[in-house]
Design a protein around this motif. Sequence first.
Motif, short mmCIF file in Angstrom:
data_model
loop_
_atom_site.label_atom_id
_atom_site.label_comp_id
_atom_site.label_asym_id
_atom_site.label_seq_id
_atom_site.Cartn_x
_atom_site.Cartn_y
_atom_site.Cartn_z
N SER A 122 0.43 1.92 -11.35
CA SER A 122 -1.02 2.15 -11.30
C SER A 122 -1.33 3.58 -10.87
O SER A 122 -2.20 4.24 -11.45
N MET A 123 -0.62 4.07 -9.87
CA MET A 123 -0.86 5.43 -9.38
C MET A 123 -0.50 6.48 -10.42
O MET A 123 -1.09 7.55 -10.45
N GLU A 124 0.49 6.18 -11.25
CA GLU A 124 0.96 7.16 -12.24
C GLU A 124 0.15 7.15 -13.53
O GLU A 124 0.30 8.04 -14.36
N SER A 125 -0.70 6.15 -13.70
CA SER A 125 -1.49 6.07 -14.93
C SER A 125 -2.94 6.46 -14.67
O SER A 125 -3.33 6.76 -13.56
N PHE B 261 0.85 -1.19 0.00
CA PHE B 261 0.00 0.00 0.00
C PHE B 261 0.88 1.24 0.00
O PHE B 261 2.09 1.15 0.22
N ALA B 262 0.28 2.36 -0.28
CA ALA B 262 1.00 3.63 -0.33
C ALA B 262 0.39 4.58 0.68
O ALA B 262 -0.83 4.67 0.80
N ILE B 263 1.24 5.30 1.39
CA ILE B 263 0.80 6.36 2.28
C ILE B 263 1.12 7.68 1.58
O ILE B 263 2.25 7.89 1.12
N GLY C 251 -5.03 0.65 -4.47
CA GLY C 251 -5.88 0.42 -5.62
C GLY C 251 -7.11 1.30 -5.54
O GLY C 251 -7.79 1.57 -6.51
N CYS C 252 -7.41 1.77 -4.34
CA CYS C 252 -8.46 2.76 -4.10
C CYS C 252 -8.00 3.61 -2.91
O CYS C 252 -7.12 3.21 -2.17
N HIS C 253 -8.59 4.76 -2.75
CA HIS C 253 -8.22 5.66 -1.66
C HIS C 253 -9.03 5.35 -0.41
O HIS C 253 -10.22 5.07 -0.50
N CYS C 254 -8.39 5.42 0.74
CA CYS C 254 -9.09 5.30 2.02
C CYS C 254 -8.25 6.02 3.07
O CYS C 254 -7.12 6.42 2.81
N GLY C 255 -8.80 6.21 4.24
CA GLY C 255 -8.09 6.87 5.32
C GLY C 255 -7.38 5.87 6.19
O GLY C 255 -7.78 4.71 6.28
#
Length: 93
Positions: free
Chosen positions: A74-77, A27-29, A46-50
Amino acid sequence: MADTFKQDDDETSVMFRRWRNKQHEIFAIIPSEEWDRRGSVTVFDGCHCGGNYQACIRGSRPATPEEYAPLKRSMESAPYGYRVRVIKRRGTR
């Protein structure tokens, strides 16, 4: 008229992490994107959440470039379009 994809002009600092108790879950922070007024950070898998920053850090380890490469792509496209700048910890330039 069709929408055209445009990547962000500015870089977004991102920390890529791997959950300690879940094999292969990367995951990415995104520290600069506040999720709510309680200080939660945006977490992307893959989707945004808190997410609670400290809990995310405690329950994970840094992901290797090989581990986070698919999520970074994925985040860059489209449809996200981030211009990712990988960081190791919050507050680094």
